[in-house]
Design an enzyme around this catalytic site. Structure first.
Site, PDB file in Angstrom:
ATOM      1  N   ASN A  11       0.862  -1.186   0.000  1.00 35.46           N
ATOM      2  CA  ASN A  11       0.000   0.000   0.000  1.00 35.46           C
ATOM      3  C   ASN A  11       0.897   1.234   0.000  1.00 35.46           C
ATOM      4  O   ASN A  11       1.680   1.452   0.928  1.00 35.46           O
ATOM      5  CB  ASN A  11      -0.896  -0.041   1.245  1.00 35.46           C
ATOM      6  CG  ASN A  11      -1.789   1.186   1.350  1.00 35.46           C
ATOM      7  OD1 ASN A  11      -1.347   2.302   1.113  1.00 35.46           O
ATOM      8  ND2 ASN A  11      -3.037   0.984   1.719  1.00 35.46           N
ATOM      9  N   HIS A  14       1.181   6.274   1.649  1.00 38.66           N
ATOM     10  CA  HIS A  14       2.010   7.243   2.393  1.00 38.66           C
ATOM     11  C   HIS A  14       3.163   7.811   1.580  1.00 38.66           C
ATOM     12  O   HIS A  14       3.816   8.758   2.012  1.00 38.66           O
ATOM     13  CB  HIS A  14       2.431   6.655   3.735  1.00 38.66           C
ATOM     14  CG  HIS A  14       1.228   6.404   4.595  1.00 38.66           C
ATOM     15  ND1 HIS A  14       0.343   7.408   4.918  1.00 38.66           N
ATOM     16  CD2 HIS A  14       0.718   5.265   5.122  1.00 38.66           C
ATOM     17  CE1 HIS A  14      -0.660   6.899   5.629  1.00 38.66           C
ATOM     18  NE2 HIS A  14      -0.450   5.609   5.762  1.00 38.66           N
ATOM     19  N   HIS A  47      -5.575   3.641  -1.489  1.00 41.98           N
ATOM     20  CA  HIS A  47      -6.884   4.006  -0.940  1.00 41.98           C
ATOM     21  C   HIS A  47      -7.158   5.454  -1.328  1.00 41.98           C
ATOM     22  O   HIS A  47      -6.463   6.350  -0.861  1.00 41.98           O
ATOM     23  CB  HIS A  47      -6.819   3.839   0.585  1.00 41.98           C
ATOM     24  CG  HIS A  47      -8.102   4.134   1.299  1.00 41.98           C
ATOM     25  ND1 HIS A  47      -8.221   4.011   2.666  1.00 41.98           N
ATOM     26  CD2 HIS A  47      -9.324   4.535   0.857  1.00 41.98           C
ATOM     27  CE1 HIS A  47      -9.460   4.323   3.030  1.00 41.98           C
ATOM     28  NE2 HIS A  47     -10.143   4.661   1.953  1.00 41.98           N
ATOM     29  N   ARG A  49      -9.151   8.219  -0.545  1.00 41.25           N
ATOM     30  CA  ARG A  49     -10.081   8.618   0.517  1.00 41.25           C
ATOM     31  C   ARG A  49     -10.972   9.744   0.025  1.00 41.25           C
ATOM     32  O   ARG A  49     -10.597  10.524  -0.837  1.00 41.25           O
ATOM     33  CB  ARG A  49      -9.304   9.055   1.761  1.00 41.25           C
ATOM     34  CG  ARG A  49      -8.512   7.924   2.406  1.00 41.25           C
ATOM     35  CD  ARG A  49      -7.938   8.359   3.745  1.00 41.25           C
ATOM     36  NE  ARG A  49      -8.985   8.496   4.729  1.00 41.25           N
ATOM     37  CZ  ARG A  49      -9.229   7.606   5.702  1.00 41.25           C
ATOM     38  NH1 ARG A  49      -8.482   6.519   5.829  1.00 41.25           N
ATOM     39  NH2 ARG A  49     -10.209   7.819   6.552  1.00 41.25           N
ATOM     40  N   ARG A  53      -6.781  12.999   1.157  1.00 38.09           N
ATOM     41  CA  ARG A  53      -5.655  13.467   1.986  1.00 38.09           C
ATOM     42  C   ARG A  53      -4.301  12.980   1.479  1.00 38.09           C
ATOM     43  O   ARG A  53      -3.289  13.571   1.797  1.00 38.09           O
ATOM     44  CB  ARG A  53      -5.848  13.066   3.445  1.00 38.09           C
ATOM     45  CG  ARG A  53      -5.719  11.600   3.713  1.00 38.09           C
ATOM     46  CD  ARG A  53      -5.797  11.278   5.188  1.00 38.09           C
ATOM     47  NE  ARG A  53      -7.138  11.501   5.725  1.00 38.09           N
ATOM     48  CZ  ARG A  53      -7.574  10.924   6.853  1.00 38.09           C
ATOM     49  NH1 ARG A  53      -6.762  10.163   7.559  1.00 38.09           N
ATOM     50  NH2 ARG A  53      -8.792  11.115   7.269  1.00 38.09           N
ATOM     51  N   GLU A  74      -8.585   0.463  -3.131  1.00 39.80           N
ATOM     52  CA  GLU A  74      -9.317   0.450  -1.862  1.00 39.80           C
ATOM     53  C   GLU A  74     -10.187   1.699  -1.790  1.00 39.80           C
ATOM     54  O   GLU A  74      -9.731   2.791  -2.146  1.00 39.80           O
ATOM     55  CB  GLU A  74      -8.258   0.442  -0.757  1.00 39.80           C
ATOM     56  CG  GLU A  74      -8.785   0.200   0.618  1.00 39.80           C
ATOM     57  CD  GLU A  74      -7.658   0.300   1.640  1.00 39.80           C
ATOM     58  OE1 GLU A  74      -6.538  -0.218   1.383  1.00 39.80           O
ATOM     59  OE2 GLU A  74      -7.892   0.914   2.680  1.00 39.80           O
ATOM     60  N   THR A 105      -7.864   3.631   8.725  1.00 41.36           N
ATOM     61  CA  THR A 105      -9.094   2.832   8.753  1.00 41.36           C
ATOM     62  C   THR A 105      -9.208   2.120  10.101  1.00 41.36           C
ATOM     63  O   THR A 105      -8.432   1.220  10.404  1.00 41.36           O
ATOM     64  CB  THR A 105      -9.074   1.795   7.603  1.00 41.36           C
ATOM     65  OG1 THR A 105      -8.590   2.441   6.425  1.00 41.36           O
ATOM     66  CG2 THR A 105     -10.456   1.241   7.345  1.00 41.36           C
ATOM     67  N   GLU A 155     -10.790  -9.316   3.638  1.00 34.07           N
ATOM     68  CA  GLU A 155      -9.500  -8.955   4.200  1.00 34.07           C
ATOM     69  C   GLU A 155      -9.715  -8.788   5.699  1.00 34.07           C
ATOM     70  O   GLU A 155     -10.488  -7.917   6.128  1.00 34.07           O
ATOM     71  CB  GLU A 155      -8.983  -7.654   3.582  1.00 34.07           C
ATOM     72  CG  GLU A 155      -7.641  -7.243   4.177  1.00 34.07           C
ATOM     73  CD  GLU A 155      -7.080  -5.952   3.587  1.00 34.07           C
ATOM     74  OE1 GLU A 155      -7.601  -5.484   2.542  1.00 34.07           O
ATOM     75  OE2 GLU A 155      -6.146  -5.415   4.177  1.00 34.07           O
ATOM     76  N   HIS A 192      -3.290  -4.442   7.989  1.00 33.87           N
ATOM     77  CA  HIS A 192      -3.369  -3.255   8.857  1.00 33.87           C
ATOM     78  C   HIS A 192      -2.434  -3.392  10.053  1.00 33.87           C
ATOM     79  O   HIS A 192      -2.560  -4.333  10.827  1.00 33.87           O
ATOM     80  CB  HIS A 192      -4.790  -2.973   9.365  1.00 33.87           C
ATOM     81  CG  HIS A 192      -4.966  -1.515   9.698  1.00 33.87           C
ATOM     82  ND1 HIS A 192      -4.537  -0.960  10.871  1.00 33.87           N
ATOM     83  CD2 HIS A 192      -5.469  -0.494   8.967  1.00 33.87           C
ATOM     84  CE1 HIS A 192      -4.786   0.341  10.868  1.00 33.87           C
ATOM     85  NE2 HIS A 192      -5.347   0.651   9.718  1.00 33.87           N
TER      86      HIS A 192
HETATM   87  N1  PXP Z   1      -5.659  -2.920   4.503  1.00 35.72           N
HETATM   88  C1  PXP Z   1      -6.596  -1.949   4.561  1.00 35.72           C
HETATM   89  C2  PXP Z   1      -7.993  -2.312   4.171  1.00 35.72           C
HETATM   90  C3  PXP Z   1      -6.266  -0.643   4.966  1.00 35.72           C
HETATM   91  O1  PXP Z   1      -7.230   0.304   5.025  1.00 35.72           O
HETATM   92  C4  PXP Z   1      -4.926  -0.346   5.255  1.00 35.72           C
HETATM   93  C5  PXP Z   1      -4.542   1.056   5.628  1.00 35.72           C
HETATM   94  O2  PXP Z   1      -4.836   1.938   4.608  1.00 35.72           O
HETATM   95  C6  PXP Z   1      -3.978  -1.368   5.143  1.00 35.72           C
HETATM   96  C7  PXP Z   1      -4.364  -2.650   4.792  1.00 35.72           C
HETATM   97  C8  PXP Z   1      -2.528  -1.118   5.376  1.00 35.72           C
HETATM   98  O3  PXP Z   1      -2.318  -0.785   6.713  1.00 35.72           O
HETATM   99  P1  PXP Z   1      -0.880  -0.294   7.163  1.00 35.72           P
HETATM  100  O4  PXP Z   1      -0.627   1.002   6.444  1.00 35.72           O
HETATM  101  O5  PXP Z   1      -1.044  -0.132   8.638  1.00 35.72           O
HETATM  102  O6  PXP Z   1       0.086  -1.355   6.766  1.00 35.72           O
END
Ligand code: PXP
Length: 246
Positions: A11, A14, A47, A49, A53, A74, A105, A155, A192
């Site tokens: 992901n 960031h 994602h 949003r 952001r 996402e 999330t 998930e 997550h």
């Molecule tokens: N899975 C989902 C559905 C999420 O919303 C997120 C965070 O955006 C992640 C995985 C990844 O989480 P992390 O950034 O804490 O690894």
């Protein structure tokens, strides 16, 4: 023997967070996606949003054509996002709950409470040929409801596990959730709050075939570079699977 290689989807939200801090063009999520893929990521997750952001619409448009592996888009379960997915046709959509005031999330989707709305979104996405995953807490009734609304996959939200590592009940809930979901015929993913230190027990759950990991990989990349950060995570996942099998 089961496959040792559960998929790693990175992901890259960031990367965009860092770019947005200055409002310019660097670092580029498209470039980050290519680096992750070259380092062995099996897919890329972003994602979009509702408050935009980090990831922007233009990022999603560009990634939809630049990603060469698997594009996991996402989003909240809202018309605007579903329409964008139907137009761009990512490989997969992951539906997540979204609150404007949250930092990340926080919980899983309320599939029981939102059956009709979520079911309609799943139908629209699947009609467009998109694989659909629902981000859920490891709650048995919610998992069964995910199958009932037609999802292909769930998930499992690993946030509780990541925040309470000392409590064995949090891992046990994921293990049970994975088993229940697989028995329902769902593909099982997780994510997550996962890091190289806590990913092992989750990667070792036999039913889990995909992990979505973002913040810890992008954070680690500040020190070792993005390629190496992805490789470190891949090694941590594979070591866990291997130990589980011998
Ligand atoms: N899975 C989902 C559905 C999420 O919303 C997120 C965070 O955006 C992640 C995985 C990844 O989480 P992390 O950034 O804490 O690894």
């Amino acid at each position: 023997m089961r496959s040792r290689h559960s998929r790693l989807y990175v992901n890259i939200d960031h990367v965009a967070t860092l770019r947005q801090a200055r409002g310019g063009t660097e670092p580029s999520p498209v470039e980050a996606a290519a680096v992750c893929e070259a380092a062995g990521a099996d897919g890329i997750t972003v994602h979009l949003r509702e408050d935009r952001r980090h990831i922007q619409d233009s990022d999603v448009e560009a990634l939809a054509t630049s990603i060469t592996t698997f594009f996991n888009f996402e989003m909240a379960c809202v018309d605007e996002m579903i329409a964008m997915a139907v137009r761009l046709k990512p490989s997969q959509v992951s539906l997540v709950p979204e609150k404007r005031e949250e930092v990340t999330t926080e919980g899983g989707l309320d599939v029981l409470g939102g059956r009709v709305r979520i079911g309609a979104a799943v139908d629209r996405l699947k009609a467009a040929g998109i694989h659909v995953s629902l981000f859920v807490a490891p709650d048995p009734r919610t998992i069964v409801a995910a199958r009932q609304v037609g999802a292909d996959a769930i998930e499992l939200h690993t946030g509780e596990y990541a925040n309470h590592l000392a409590d064995p009940a949090t891992l046990a809930a994921l293990v049970d959730g994975a088993r229940i979901g697989a028995a329902e015929g769902l593909s099982i993913y997780a994510g997550h709050g996962l890091t190289v230190r806590n990913v092992g027990p989750v990667a070792a759950i036999p039913e889990v075939t995909e992990l979505n990991i973002g913040h810890s990989i992008v954070s680690r990349s500040v020190f070792v570079g993005l390629q190496e950060a992805v490789r470190e995570m891949r090694r941590a996942m594979d070591a866990a699977r291997y130990q589980h099998e011998i």
